[in-house]
Design an enzyme around this catalytic site. Sequence first.
Site, mmCIF file in Angstrom:
data_model
loop_
_atom_site.group_PDB
_atom_site.id
_atom_site.type_symbol
_atom_site.label_atom_id
_atom_site.label_comp_id
_atom_site.label_asym_id
_atom_site.label_seq_id
_atom_site.Cartn_x
_atom_site.Cartn_y
_atom_site.Cartn_z
ATOM 1 N N CYS A 228 -32.679 27.684 -47.084
ATOM 2 C CA CYS A 228 -33.278 28.740 -46.267
ATOM 3 C C CYS A 228 -34.022 29.785 -47.101
ATOM 4 C CB CYS A 228 -32.202 29.430 -45.435
ATOM 5 S SG CYS A 228 -31.194 28.287 -44.506
ATOM 6 N N GLU B 276 -36.851 23.167 -45.107
ATOM 7 C CA GLU B 276 -35.799 22.322 -45.662
ATOM 8 C C GLU B 276 -35.560 21.126 -44.748
ATOM 9 O OE1 GLU B 276 -32.486 25.584 -44.930
ATOM 10 O OE2 GLU B 276 -31.562 23.630 -45.201
ATOM 11 N N HIS C 269 -30.609 37.071 -43.580
ATOM 12 C CA HIS C 269 -30.729 35.683 -43.104
ATOM 13 C C HIS C 269 -29.632 35.466 -42.055
ATOM 14 C CE1 HIS C 269 -30.821 31.438 -42.733
ATOM 15 N NE2 HIS C 269 -29.671 31.261 -43.342
#
Length: 407
Positions: free
Chosen positions: A116, A84, A238
């Site tokens: 992400c 990203e 994450h």
Amino acid sequence: MPGEHVPVGIHDLTFTTTSLQLTHTELARHTGVPTAKYHQGIGQRAMSIPAPDEDIVTMAAHAAAAVVDRHGADRIRTLLFATETSIDQAKAGGLYVHSLLGLPPHLRVVELKQACYGATAALQFATALVHRDPDQQVLVLASDIARYDPGSPGEPTQGAAAAAFLVSAHPALLEIHPSSGLFTREVMDFWRPNYRTTALVDGRASVNAYLDALTGAWNDHQARGGAPIQKIHTICYHQPFTRMAHKAHHHLLQHAGLPAGPQDIAAALAPTTAYNEQLGNSYTASLYIALAALLDSDTPLDGETVGLFSYGSGSVAEFLTATIRPGYRQHLRTDAHRVAVTHRRPVTYEAYRTLHTTTLPTDGSTHATPTRTPGPYRLAGIDGHRRRYEATTSAPGPVTAPSGPPQ
Ligand code: CAA
């Protein structure tokens, strides 16, 4: 044989990071924020800082080279580059990796973006390709540099790293299960317009969006026959900052009606946070570095089911599960990972600020970057709007160094 179950999943997994780091102790000395807020409040100890000649391509090429060195490139027909923090609006960053590593011409190279979440999309696309033709392998690269404005709440959650994994039939590390849970909702929690080098974020909204997406994806996972929580040994989340994983696990356990004490949560997640608390946020790579940390930990996992929760602001989320393959430990890269984390050189706050404000020219003028990285690939400079990459003397062979600016 027709109808035979062919396990597909991650055959090899590694990561690399930058050569510099800013510790949160050093950051706290200059922001006046108590160090405990960084260490306990957000769960971060240091953040990776790129040297002037390091970027998402040099990190990704470094990680990819280790995978190609071990397995060769003959079966790789697809290279998916998730990021990203892309360096080009049109050209896939993976093409520079393709050139630096001297990969064969007969493979497709594509860049994927959804904050992400991109690397998890790549993983799922890769498993589908391998199911279609189990002789093929897919190389997935996830590489990002997380940058926020100095003085903003996001500043202590910066970081940088690249993960590389090889998706294959009969994988050595883990088999991805077909059932997964999805959750998508348009939300402005974190974004980076094309004209900005640092991300914009509504911090509180992003934390809430992450937690909502977790329960949304989990509910879908359960509705589709996914493994119940009692069958999942450990969940890798994450990790934009490692305390976020604690908030997430607490939220999920409560949602599932299970006890959610802070000490149990800390014990359950510690094996997954050891690397990210030192690297900072690496966006697309973060989840796969959490997985690497779990595999590298002392926890025996042969035959166990693990969960993976991927969240990409904006937002798309997925909860998936995998079975750790018996004998996986023989295929790990634990020593290299520990070296990548511990060999970074600490920089002063002043040096970090200088690096943060130094940008490449945007007018096509010629700029040569100083030689700083000890890594195998470097960004040599930019001229005529073309980035020039080169192998250094520490590059593994066989490597084809590009003879001129990549076209
Ligand atoms: N000792 C110990 N803890 C302390 C402390 C001290 N002296 N002082 C404060 N704390 C604690 C606070 O109590 C708080 O804990 P809880 O969250 O458990 O309440 C914690 O430290 C954080 O402090 P603040 O609430 O004051 O929050 P902040 O203003 O520092 O900002 C943040 C936190 C909003 C997450 C900010 O870091 C941020 O904007 N980060 C970027 C966005 C982000 O990472 N979002 C995560 C979800 S989005 C996503 O996952 C995608 C992605 O990668 C970006």
